[in-house]
Design an enzyme around this catalytic site. Structure first.
Site, PDB file in Angstrom:
ATOM      1  N   ARG A 172       0.829  -1.216   0.000  1.00 44.71           N
ATOM      2  CA  ARG A 172       0.000   0.000   0.000  1.00 44.71           C
ATOM      3  C   ARG A 172       0.859   1.259   0.000  1.00 44.71           C
ATOM      4  O   ARG A 172       0.451   2.306  -0.479  1.00 44.71           O
ATOM      5  CB  ARG A 172      -0.983  -0.001   1.183  1.00 44.71           C
ATOM      6  N   TYR A 187     -16.891  14.832 -15.533  1.00 47.58           N
ATOM      7  CA  TYR A 187     -17.270  13.417 -15.485  1.00 47.58           C
ATOM      8  C   TYR A 187     -18.339  13.236 -14.386  1.00 47.58           C
ATOM      9  O   TYR A 187     -18.262  13.869 -13.329  1.00 47.58           O
ATOM     10  CB  TYR A 187     -16.008  12.614 -15.173  1.00 47.58           C
ATOM     11  N   ASP A 214      -8.097  17.382 -15.149  1.00 45.01           N
ATOM     12  CA  ASP A 214      -8.360  15.974 -15.461  1.00 45.01           C
ATOM     13  C   ASP A 214      -8.132  15.835 -16.965  1.00 45.01           C
ATOM     14  O   ASP A 214      -8.916  16.310 -17.775  1.00 45.01           O
ATOM     15  CB  ASP A 214      -9.795  15.622 -15.065  1.00 45.01           C
ATOM     16  N   LYS A 271      -8.870   4.400 -19.034  1.00 42.39           N
ATOM     17  CA  LYS A 271      -9.354   4.744 -20.369  1.00 42.39           C
ATOM     18  C   LYS A 271      -8.251   4.572 -21.414  1.00 42.39           C
ATOM     19  O   LYS A 271      -7.635   3.529 -21.463  1.00 42.39           O
ATOM     20  CB  LYS A 271      -9.941   6.154 -20.340  1.00 42.39           C
TER      21      LYS A 271
HETATM   22  C1  LIG Z   1     -13.630   7.555 -16.309  1.00 43.93           C
HETATM   23  C2  LIG Z   1     -13.257   8.933 -15.893  1.00 43.93           C
HETATM   24  C3  LIG Z   1     -12.967   9.227 -14.559  1.00 43.93           C
HETATM   25  C4  LIG Z   1     -13.036   8.174 -13.480  1.00 43.93           C
HETATM   26  O1  LIG Z   1     -12.104   7.170 -13.679  1.00 43.93           O
HETATM   27  P1  LIG Z   1     -12.289   5.659 -13.122  1.00 43.93           P
HETATM   28  O2  LIG Z   1     -11.011   5.015 -13.509  1.00 43.93           O
HETATM   29  O3  LIG Z   1     -13.501   5.096 -13.779  1.00 43.93           O
HETATM   30  O4  LIG Z   1     -12.471   5.796 -11.646  1.00 43.93           O
HETATM   31  C5  LIG Z   1     -12.623  10.522 -14.229  1.00 43.93           C
HETATM   32  N1  LIG Z   1     -12.581  11.488 -15.163  1.00 43.93           N
HETATM   33  C6  LIG Z   1     -12.854  11.249 -16.454  1.00 43.93           C
HETATM   34  C7  LIG Z   1     -12.791  12.367 -17.439  1.00 43.93           C
HETATM   35  C8  LIG Z   1     -13.203   9.965 -16.867  1.00 43.93           C
HETATM   36  O5  LIG Z   1     -13.488   9.726 -18.154  1.00 43.93           O
END
Ligand SMILES: *Cc1c(COP(=O)(O)O)cnc(C)c1O
Length: 393
Positions: free
Chosen positions: A53, A106, A178, A203
């Site tokens: 961790r 998101y 982000d 993603k």
């Molecule tokens: C999918 C996504 C998230 C969250 O990510 P996870 O890996 O599903 O927790 C945050 N911001 C954006 C823009 C996303 O597409």
């Protein structure tokens, strides 16, 4: 010699003058140290792993690679994109602070802003990131951080990043970006004044929908430590296997990005011509509302995400997904294969129809995460499905 009754021995690893060419997967949760003095030193200078961790080799290798893409130092891997955002908030904010978010984040990030942070005594509000004046007007004396996505989900609008970065710098506010949709191939936030960069590695970076991970990096070393501490203390850290899979995916990231973007550009142009398609939203198309900004800010890299609107409402939408069974109708993005999402029934289902209409999200609105398939096949599948949708409505 008698055979041992039990094989539980902490055996060594065979030595070899050659080394594996593939990053080894290291699932060990604990690491044994030679003696207490050595353990002391490890804790002092971070010279060895102790407990997964707190850090493990597969996370470190992955973080170093994404650091290279983002021009970052000391990035952290987290168990998901949401935990990367969580680590930022938990590490940096305290009760009484205000966070200003873009109004089209998101879905889960929006929920975190509107429902969860307020429970911790953190004030939040949202404003339109395509308009730096709207962001400026929403700043409060206690605004500590601005959180934006460069390209909005699902309406594919391009934020005024230069305006927002100048504002954040001028007012001494942290800018967290982000960068999941854009990826470092379209936009590198640290080159444009961001303080914190966040990714859902789940993603396009990882790219195969088989690992859920996040990444976060900060420019300031003190912030980096605070975010890392939140990651470790709140237990937001990743599994070695997910990191190992993501690193494997990352090796082909630039190839997948190029092909997906090429496909998205071609698909956007093909969709515009199809009867039953009311509009197509893709940043580098001339008819996009932020076309000029996209060409400058994203250096003409329109990326892999586009949206389009079908006439015929929900009946047409149902017919479209049923008539294209090989294109996954699934609420994700960045997969190697094309996926379709329908915000009115998923990410934006919580809004009223009027609320959705204000964002331009109708029952015929689809978001497409374009994959690396044969583009002719993809266009003909969607063309067929859209014809079926028109017949159904
Ligand atoms: C999918 C996504 C998230 C969250 O990510 P996870 O890996 O599903 O927790 C945050 N911001 C954006 C823009 C996303 O597409």
């Amino acid at each position: 010699m008698k055979p041992p009754k039990s094989l539980v021995r902490r055996t060594g690893w065979p030595t070899s003058t050659s080394r594996p060419v593939v990053t080894p997967l290291q699932p060990s949760v604990v690491y044994a140290s030679p003696d207490p003095d050595a353990l002391d030193t490890q804790y002092e200078d971070g010279s060895g792993y102790t407990y997964a961790r707190e850090g493990h080799p597969n996370a470190e290798v992955l973080a170093a690679k994404i650091d290279m893409l983002e021009g970052a130092t000391g990035g952290n891997i987290t168990g998901s994109g949401m935990s990367a955002i969580g680590a930022v908030f938990l590490g940096v904010l305290k009760a009484g602070d205000h966070v200003l978010g873009a109004d089209q984040l998101y879905g889960r990030s929006l929920r975190l802003m509107t429902q969860d942070l307020p429970k911790l005594g953190i004030e939040t509000s949202l404003a339109d990131p395509t308009d730096a004046a709207a962001i400026a007007a929403a700043i409060r004396p206690n605004t500590k951080m601005i959180l934006v996505e460069v390209v909005s989900n699902p309406t594919i609008r391009v934020a005024d990043m230069d305006g927002i970065a100048a504002l954040a710098k001028d007012r001494g506010i942290l800018l967290a970006v982000d960068n999941t949709f854009t990826t470092p191939r379209s936009y590198r936030p640290f080159d444009h004044g961001a303080d914190i960069v966040i990714h859902s590695v789940t993603k396009l970076l990882s790219g195969h929908s088989d690992a859920t991970l996040g990444y976060v990096a900060a420019r300031d070393p003190a912030l980096r430590t605070a975010i890392n501490d939140a990651n470790v203390t709140w237990g937001l850290t990743p599994s070695p296997f997910d990191c190992w899979l993501a690193e494997r995916g990352l090796h082909s990231f630039d190839l997948r990005f190029d092909r997906a973007q090429q496909n998205a550009t071609a698909l956007a142009d093909a969709l515009v011509e199809m009867p039953g398609v009311a509009r197509v939203i893709y940043p580098t198309r001339r008819d996009h509302p932020d076309h000029n900004r996209a060409m400058g800010l994203l250096d003409g890299q329109g990326g892999h995400m586009l949206s389009f609107e079908l006439t015929g409402g929900r009946a047409a939408a149902n017919a479209l997904t049923r008539a294209a069974p090989d294109i996954a109708f699934a609420p994700t993005l960045g997969d190697i294969g094309t996926t379709l999402s329908h915000p009115a029934s998923s990410s934006h289902r919580g809004l009223t129809p009027e609320g959705r209409a204000a964002l331009g999200i109708s029952e015929g609105f689809f978001r497409v995460s374009v994959g690396v398939e044969d583009i002719d096949m993809l266009v003909s599948e969607l063309d067929h499905a859209i014809c079926q949708a028109q017949n159904a409505s």
